[in-house]
Enzyme design. Structure first.
Site, short mmCIF file in Angstrom:
data_model
loop_
_atom_site.label_atom_id
_atom_site.label_comp_id
_atom_site.label_asym_id
_atom_site.label_seq_id
_atom_site.Cartn_x
_atom_site.Cartn_y
_atom_site.Cartn_z
N LYS A 86 -6.39 -21.92 -20.17
CA LYS A 86 -6.73 -21.44 -18.75
C LYS A 86 -6.35 -19.88 -18.69
CE LYS A 86 -6.18 -24.86 -15.76
NZ LYS A 86 -5.55 -25.66 -15.18
N ARG A 120 -0.71 -22.54 -11.58
CA ARG A 120 -1.59 -23.63 -12.76
C ARG A 120 -1.03 -23.68 -13.62
NH1 ARG A 120 -7.18 -20.66 -12.55
NH2 ARG A 120 -8.00 -22.70 -12.82
N GLY A 132 -7.08 -32.72 -15.51
CA GLY A 132 -6.06 -33.39 -14.37
C GLY A 132 -4.94 -33.83 -14.89
N MET A 148 -2.20 -32.07 -15.79
CA MET A 148 -1.13 -31.06 -15.11
C MET A 148 -1.59 -30.93 -13.78
SD MET A 148 0.37 -31.47 -18.08
CE MET A 148 1.39 -30.32 -18.65
N ARG A 174 -14.05 -22.91 -19.72
CA ARG A 174 -14.07 -23.53 -21.03
C ARG A 174 -15.11 -24.23 -21.84
NH1 ARG A 174 -10.69 -28.03 -18.17
NH2 ARG A 174 -12.23 -29.04 -17.36
N HIS A 200 -12.44 -37.00 -11.76
CA HIS A 200 -11.49 -37.16 -12.94
C HIS A 200 -11.93 -38.26 -13.57
CE1 HIS A 200 -7.95 -39.32 -14.68
NE2 HIS A 200 -7.64 -38.09 -14.88
N GLU A 247 -6.08 -50.98 -56.29
CA GLU A 247 -5.13 -51.21 -55.04
C GLU A 247 -3.76 -51.81 -55.13
OE1 GLU A 247 -7.57 -54.58 -53.21
OE2 GLU A 247 -8.34 -55.18 -55.36
N SER A 250 -12.54 -48.08 -57.55
CA SER A 250 -12.80 -48.02 -56.30
C SER A 250 -11.43 -48.14 -55.59
CB SER A 250 -14.04 -49.07 -55.87
OG SER A 250 -13.92 -49.02 -54.21
N THR A 256 -7.84 -48.98 -50.53
CA THR A 256 -6.77 -48.37 -50.00
C THR A 256 -6.20 -49.44 -48.81
OG1 THR A 256 -8.32 -47.35 -48.39
CG2 THR A 256 -7.54 -46.01 -50.13
N CYS A 310 -12.96 -47.79 -50.77
CA CYS A 310 -13.74 -48.81 -49.96
C CYS A 310 -12.75 -49.32 -49.20
CB CYS A 310 -14.42 -49.84 -50.96
SG CYS A 310 -13.41 -50.63 -51.97
N TYR A 354 -17.53 -40.69 -53.75
CA TYR A 354 -18.09 -41.41 -52.59
C TYR A 354 -16.89 -41.94 -51.79
CZ TYR A 354 -17.86 -45.97 -54.85
OH TYR A 354 -17.28 -47.03 -55.51
P1 ADP Z 1 -6.92 -28.35 -13.12
O1 ADP Z 1 -6.54 -27.96 -14.56
O2 ADP Z 1 -6.73 -29.70 -12.92
O3 ADP Z 1 -8.64 -28.06 -13.07
P2 ADP Z 1 -6.67 -25.86 -12.05
O4 ADP Z 1 -5.45 -24.98 -12.26
O5 ADP Z 1 -7.85 -25.40 -12.54
O6 ADP Z 1 -6.30 -27.46 -12.35
O7 ADP Z 1 -6.89 -25.72 -10.27
C1 ADP Z 1 -7.33 -26.80 -9.62
C2 ADP Z 1 -8.19 -26.60 -8.62
O8 ADP Z 1 -7.62 -25.39 -7.68
C3 ADP Z 1 -9.49 -25.73 -9.17
O9 ADP Z 1 -10.55 -26.17 -8.37
C4 ADP Z 1 -9.32 -24.37 -9.11
O10 ADP Z 1 -10.57 -23.76 -9.16
C5 ADP Z 1 -8.41 -23.96 -7.94
N1 ADP Z 1 -7.65 -22.82 -7.86
C6 ADP Z 1 -6.77 -22.47 -8.94
N2 ADP Z 1 -6.30 -21.22 -8.56
C7 ADP Z 1 -7.00 -20.70 -7.46
C8 ADP Z 1 -6.84 -19.49 -7.12
N3 ADP Z 1 -6.13 -18.73 -7.27
N4 ADP Z 1 -7.87 -19.36 -5.83
C9 ADP Z 1 -8.43 -20.54 -5.32
N5 ADP Z 1 -8.59 -21.74 -6.18
C10 ADP Z 1 -7.73 -21.65 -7.19
MG MG Z 2 -9.51 -26.48 -13.81
MG MG Z 3 -7.98 -55.80 -51.64
#
Ligand code: ADP
Ligand code: MG
Ligand code: MG
Length: 878
Positions: A23, A93, A102, A104, A337, A453, A751, A770, A773, A838, A858
């Site tokens: 991130k 974040r 989701g 962390m 990403r 999620h 083997e 052959s 494994t 194999c 192979y």
């Molecule tokens: P996750 O990895 O769970 O997506 P994020 O850190 O990306 O967690 O953030 C969760 C939500 O909060 C996302 O929708 C993100 O866009 C929003 N968010 C994070 N930082 C900010 C910020 N500085 N201002 C506005 N929205 C934010």
């Molecule tokens: Mg995010």
């Molecule tokens: Mg055998």
């Protein structure tokens, strides 16, 4: 010298991902490219790792570096955290190096407090907005940092809404929210026994620490384990100035993909919500609107977003998954990403990007996760049914799932682990449900969109998912799903179609997957590039045909045991084993010959033109004999009933043999070539059946297979020599009487460790090796593969005594050494020797890398793994 733990946003770049996390590096890269992003700084993954090694205590310098980072941010923004005139609000974040959606927790609006809320209201000219931010902050901070139960807050919110007689959060007034903040504060303080913190600066430190700790969440461990992410990478922490999507009708928040992550189609894909903050879209609390509608609502921001999407995709030369927020009409990007995608989408995107001239075929191949291709090899609902769907949701992850309804992730995990087929049904999923998702056939939710999620996680795992199914009522406590008049209880059968979003209240029949043109095209690139041959393990004509269809270049392992166990064949085996004279034995074996020939003909017809390696009989002798206790009882009973003398004698002789041949440890007993050493009639008969089938197919089809005869479980060249002699003589006689001949190769499985160690001697009498494994792993590690997973192996994997299951992915250090040594030795004495593998490992991408490196010719794997092996073999060369 002290370590540098904090970097300003402007100092980062995409290359610094290992240090700044995905991130942080992604946002920094956007800034570098002139894309509007909120300012901030990143605490490195190293800081997290160092904190973990110190059992949670921060390294000496860290705190002061964070203060300095904050100070610089305050200077740049002209705002101060906790200031009552121009307060700075930030998000905290997490940001792992490998994205863990989701997993962390993020805290938004940090910096809002009794001292700052008025200033925020005044600046925004919006009282309600400020109090809305405040109550969100308390809840998030309370849950994530202080571990307060979410229900405490949710119940208070629900109670308030009921009292006010309103449906949605947005119907609450500024005063309502102000009161809610008071309630939240009181509740939080109660929960913490009076220790609730109100100072934003202290809250910031505690939040950073909470992100470090969240790396050690049980659910994070589960996710990492499922995705093979190392536990010692740590997470970075991003502190970023807040931008507000909840400032009114010209503000919004959303997520978008530069291409459709389900199909790969180059089209607009995303969701947004007006007047909302980040989490609202992902969490599925309100059902978001499709991105296309944003053009009308927020035209300028929309066009900026489209431009930015294009720019980022061409910069990263891959499909991007992005988060954005619009504050008062102005667009900010918060994350980008490489987008997670279904296998079908991965193939389409790869193919399109190659066609568009953006990436090379090699790059395209490297971007496809071989394991992910499993998805395409997934089943679908047999279209030939008359069932009506009872509900419809979003087609969030393709493929069909059939199983018993389960309403709790723990129950799903428990039953799924036992191999039962369950479908997990939840109002919405949270990261806490992940252990249940992993073992379910599929997931159904009542709430949330395509980017919820549940959808993201299911797509990543290739599990079918139907999300946001409207009109379904889930009662998790009672374990029921109600759709109109239909009630589905726990244990009732249910079918999901993740490709259409349909839900059926019964168990429908599934059909095997189809491989489309994108798949074929990309596979053909893999075939151009790979060096390793890919063959399949198939024991019958149906599997052989399937293997060929999936691109197998031959059969690397055709087992013959089932050719002995059929009800029509077993009595003949008994006769053979109890025979007194070689003539009697031969007569018994002769009964089996034509049946085997028939089996072989089917397989050879399916594989004509290609090599087929037939392994001679391998299972332990006792498997052909009745159970000792049962046979004793049978004889006893016959004696008591005064049975016919001839019959009784036959059963007594069988019992005597059973006693004589009883083994404590049959897997290390009379099996493999040892059987043939005792009963040469068996290899002789098998060789004849094979040759007759080869010749018969040649006659009928005008073409036959390249036949390889493989002798199992050899540990000395003498065993192979003996078998060679028996087999060769049978072959010669068969050719002579037929008046035709074809080339036949005779080789062996390696083997047993001893076989690998004396491979040079064995190679002198072998045309090919052959590696079996599975057995080689079993005998090298001394672990019974049939029992291990019930017992200590699972514990060994949990405690990391072993990194991977050695039966799934080859133990390169140990077993791999035997393989490599045997290849080298074997080729020294027999330069013509061809070498393959194999075992199960032949279809495992990591193992395939190893086999490629070791110079094998192979790999052979189960038919459905063949496409995956073709990919992995290409990747191994690139
Ligand atoms: P996750 O990895 O769970 O997506 P994020 O850190 O990306 O967690 O953030 C969760 C939500 O909060 C996302 O929708 C993100 O866009 C929003 N968010 C994070 N930082 C900010 C910020 N500085 N201002 C506005 N929205 C934010
Ligand atoms: Mg995010
Ligand atoms: Mg055998």
């Amino acid at each position: 010298m002290t370590d540098r733990y904090v970097y300003d946003l402007s100092e980062g770049s995409a290359e610094m991902k290992p240090l700044l996390g995905g991130k942080g590096a992604g946002v920094a890269e956007m800034k570098r490219l002139g894309v509007p992003v909120p300012d901030g700084f990143t605490v490195t993954t190293e800081a997290c790792v160092d904190t973990m090694t110190r059992k949670g205590e921060w390294p000496e310098d860290l705190e002061s570096q964070v203060w300095d980072g904050l100070k610089r941010l305050e200077e740049r923004t002209g705002r101060v955290l906790g200031d009552d005139k121009k307060p700075l609000l930030v998000s905290v974040r997490s940001g792992a190096v490998i994205s863990m959606p989701g997993m962390m927790d993020t805290i938004l609006n940090l910096g809002i407090s009794d001292d700052t809320v008025e200033a925020i209201a005044k600046e925004a000219g919006n009282e309600r907005f400020a109090w809305d931010c405040y109550r969100r902050f308390i809840q998030m901070y309370g849950e994530v940092v202080e571990g307060i139960d979410a229900h405490i807050y949710e119940d208070a919110l629900t109670a308030l809404k009921e009292k006010k007689g309103v449906e949605s959060d947005t119907d609450l007034s500024a005063d309502d929210l102000k009161g809610l903040v008071d309630t939240f504060k009181k509740l939080s303080n109660e929960q913490l026994g009076g220790n609730w913190t109100t100072d934003p600066r202290e809250q910031l430190m505690r939040a950073v620490d909470a992100v470090f700790r969240s790396w050690l969440n049980p659910r994070a461990f589960v996710y990492r384990k499922a995705n093979k992410i190392p536990d010692d990478l740590g997470t970075a922490v991003n502190v970023m100035q807040m931008v507000f999507g909840n400032r009114g009708d010209t503000s919004a928040t959303g997520v978008c993909f530069t291409r459709n992550p389900a199909t790969g189609e180059k089209e607009l894909y995303g969701e947004f919500l007006v007047n909302a903050q980040g989490e609202d879209v992902v969490a599925g609390i309100r059902t978001p609107r499709s991105l296309a509608e944003m053009e009308e609502v927020l035209p300028e921001a929309y066009h900026d977003l489209i431009d930015t999407m294009k720019k980022m995709e061409s910069h990263y030369r891959d499909m991007q998954d992005m988060e954005f927020t619009v504050e008062n009409g102005k667009l900010y990007l918060l994350q980008t990403r490489n987008g997670k995608r279904t296998a079908a989408a991965a193939l389409k995107v790869a193919r399109d990007l190659v066609d568009e001239g953006v990436i090379t075929k090699e790059e395209a191949l490297m971007r496809i996760e071989p394991a992910q291709l499993d998805q395409l090899l997934h089943e679908a609902i047999d279209p030939d049914h008359s069932e009506q769907p009872v509900a419809e949701g979003l087609p969030a992850s393709p493929g069909a799932a059939v199983g018993e309804a389960v309403f709790d992730a723990d129950v799903a995990a428990e039953r799924g682990a036992k191999g039962e087929k369950v479908v997990l049904i939840r109002f919405e999923t949270t990261p806490d449900d992940i252990h249940g998702v992993i073992v379910s056939q599929g997931v159904l939710t009542a709430h949330g969109g395509m980017t919820s999620h549940a959808a993201v996680v299911a797509r990543g795992m290739g599990k079918p998912c139907v999300a946001g199914a409207r009109g379904i009522k889930i009662d998790a406590k009672a374990a029921t799903l109600t759709i109109g008049d239909t009630v589905i209880h726990e244990g009732d059968m249910i079918t999901l179609d993740g490709s259409t979003g349909e839900v059926f209240a019964s168990g429908l029949k599934l059909i095997p997957p189809q491989i489309n043109a994108d798949f074929q095209e990309v596979l053909s690139w893999a075939d151009e590039i790979r060096r390793l041959g890919v063959e399949a393990n198939a024991d019958n004509a149906t599997d052989a045909a399937k293997a060929r269809e999936l691109g197998a270049e031959g059969i690397g392992l055709c087992r013959t045991e089932h050719m002995f166990f059929g009800a029509d064949r077993l009595p003949a085996m008994h006769e053979m084993i109890t025979a007194d004279t070689p003539e009697e034995r031969q007569a018994a074996v002769d009964k089996i010959l034509p049946m085997q020939q028939d089996d072989f003909e089917g397989i050879f017809t399916a594989m004509k033109g290609l090599p087929v390696t037939v392994r001679l009989l391998d299972p332990p002798l006792h498997e052909f004999l009745p159970n000792l206790v049962e046979q004793s009882l049978k004889v006893q009973k016959m004696e008591n009933q005064g049975a016919d003398a001839g019959e009784l004698d036959k059963e007594r002789r069988l019992l005597a043999q059973v006693k004589k041949l009883h083994e404590q440890n049959p897997m290390l007993g009379t099996r493999g070539c040892r059987l043939g050493m005792l009963y040469p009639e068996i290899p002789d008969m098998q060789a004849r059946a094979i040759i007759r089938a080869v010749l018969s197919v040649l006659k009928k089809e005008g073409e036959t297979v390249q036949i390889h005869i493989m002798i199992p479980l050899v540990f000395t060249p003498i065993e192979l020599e003996t078998h060679r002699r028996i087999v060769q003589q049978a072959i010669d006689e068969e050719f002579e009487s037929a008046g035709t001949k074809v080339d036949v190769k005779i080789g062996t499985m390696i083997e047993l460790p001893r076989a690998a160690l004396v491979a040079d001697k064995i190679a002198e009498v072998a045309d090919f090796f052959s590696f079996g494994t599975n057995d080689l792993t079993q005998t090298t590690l001394g672990i019974s593969r049939d029992d291990a997973e019930n017992g200590f192996l699972t514990e060994y994997l949990r405690t990391k005594v072993l990194k991977d299951n050695p039966f799934a992915s080859i133990d390169q250090e140990g077993v791999g050494q035997l393989v490599a040594g045997a290849v080298e030795k074997g080729r020294k004495t027999n330069p013509e020797l061809s070498v393959g593998v194999c075992g199960e490992h032949g279809g495992d991408p990591d193992s395939i890398h190893f086999f490629n490196k070791t110079g094998l010719d192979y790999v052979s794997c189960s038919p459905f793994r063949v496409p995956i092996a073709r990919f992995a073999a290409a990747q191994a060369v690139i």
